[in-house]
Design a protein around this motif. Structure first.
Motif, short mmCIF file in Angstrom:
data_model
loop_
_atom_site.label_atom_id
_atom_site.label_comp_id
_atom_site.label_asym_id
_atom_site.label_seq_id
_atom_site.Cartn_x
_atom_site.Cartn_y
_atom_site.Cartn_z
N PHE A 98 0.47 6.88 6.46
CA PHE A 98 -0.57 6.10 7.13
C PHE A 98 -0.53 4.62 6.76
O PHE A 98 -0.96 3.78 7.53
N SER A 99 -0.02 4.30 5.58
CA SER A 99 -0.03 2.91 5.12
C SER A 99 0.74 1.99 6.06
O SER A 99 0.43 0.81 6.14
N TYR B 65 -6.38 7.62 -0.98
CA TYR B 65 -6.14 7.46 -2.42
C TYR B 65 -7.45 7.55 -3.20
O TYR B 65 -7.51 8.17 -4.27
N THR C 157 0.61 11.82 2.83
CA THR C 157 -0.06 11.41 4.07
C THR C 157 -0.50 9.95 3.96
O THR C 157 -0.35 9.18 4.92
N GLY C 158 -1.01 9.56 2.80
CA GLY C 158 -1.43 8.18 2.59
C GLY C 158 -0.28 7.20 2.72
O GLY C 158 -0.43 6.12 3.30
N VAL C 159 0.88 7.57 2.20
CA VAL C 159 2.05 6.71 2.31
C VAL C 159 2.43 6.53 3.78
O VAL C 159 2.70 5.41 4.24
N SER D 113 -5.13 4.75 4.25
CA SER D 113 -4.40 5.14 3.03
C SER D 113 -5.26 4.92 1.81
O SER D 113 -5.32 5.77 0.91
N PRO E 258 -3.37 0.84 6.80
CA PRO E 258 -3.45 0.82 5.33
C PRO E 258 -4.83 1.15 4.78
O PRO E 258 -4.94 1.76 3.72
N GLY F 139 1.10 4.10 -2.98
CA GLY F 139 1.03 5.54 -2.70
C GLY F 139 2.23 6.29 -3.24
O GLY F 139 2.10 7.42 -3.74
N THR G 69 0.84 -1.20 0.00
CA THR G 69 0.00 0.00 0.00
C THR G 69 0.87 1.25 0.00
O THR G 69 0.54 2.25 -0.65
N ALA G 70 2.00 1.20 0.69
CA ALA G 70 2.94 2.33 0.68
C ALA G 70 3.53 2.52 -0.71
O ALA G 70 3.60 3.65 -1.21
N TYR H 82 -1.32 12.32 -0.92
CA TYR H 82 -0.57 11.10 -1.27
C TYR H 82 0.52 10.83 -0.25
O TYR H 82 0.70 9.71 0.20
#
Length: 191
Positions: free
Chosen positions: A159-160, A171, A155-157, A167, A164, A109, A105-106, A153
């Motif tokens: 949080f992953s 996304y 932030t999503g990385v 994230s 996940p 992202g 998931t990272a 994006y």
């Protein structure tokens, strides 16, 4: 140079990317609906990635409709964008087959983040070529949505590695922000 060859080449690459993504999915062994449950993450990741490729194709098309000429910098910026987009099949496959685990998931992202950076670089190269008072310059000089996307994006990385699923929601949220192409380009071209 006119934009026609750049557009045709980019369209071909994006079509290949979508083809590779769909070929990464395989049907389950069983014939019941229960047999679909294990491949649901693969399918959902494919749908999200397909939407993203569509968003990039749409925005790329709109961007180039407002460009008068391309130069070497724009060509290389476009190749940079296509490189990051070409990683979508890998990131899609890895995240889907590993059911949204942290590392895949990272990476997904990171690919989204870098594709957005590449699009921003391409826009910057177009503005350098066309000028700040050009159609693109007027639309993208201070584009808050593009900058917000980069922040989300990133932030999503982050949080992953902890959550996940958050994230994935980020996304998806960014995709929803971009699902409708920027109407400012069409308005600017009409004026």
């Amino acid at each position: 140079m006119k934009t026609g060859r750049l557009e045709a080449f980019s369209d071909g690459v994006l079509a290949i990317i979508i083809t590779i993504m769909v070929l990464g999915m395989s049907a389950p062994e069983g014939y019941t609906f229960d047999a679909l449950k294990p491949i649901l993450p693969v399918f959902l990741t494919y749908v999200l990635s397909f939407v993203y490729v569509g968003i990039y194709w749409n925005n790329h098309h709109h961007l180039l409709q407002a460009v008068n000429r391309v130069n070497g910098k724009i060509l290389w910026a476009n190749l940079n964008l296509l490189f990051w987009l070409s990683l979508f099949p890998f990131a899609t496959d890895w995240m889907g087959k590993n059911h949204f685990e942290a590392n895949p998931t990272a990476i997904y992202g990171v690919v989204l983040f870098m594709a957005a950076v590449a699009f921003k670089i391409m826009v910057y190269c177009v503005i350098l070529s066309e000028g700040k008072n050009s159609n693109i310059g007027k639309v993208y000089s201070k584009d808050k949505r593009m900058n917000l996307s980069l922040l989300l994006y990133f932030t999503g990385v982050v949080f992953s590695f902890f959550f996940p699923i958050i994230s994935l929601m980020i996304y998806l949220g960014v995709a929803l922000m971009w699902i409708v192409p920027d109407p400012r380009i069409e308005r600017t071209l009409k004026d």
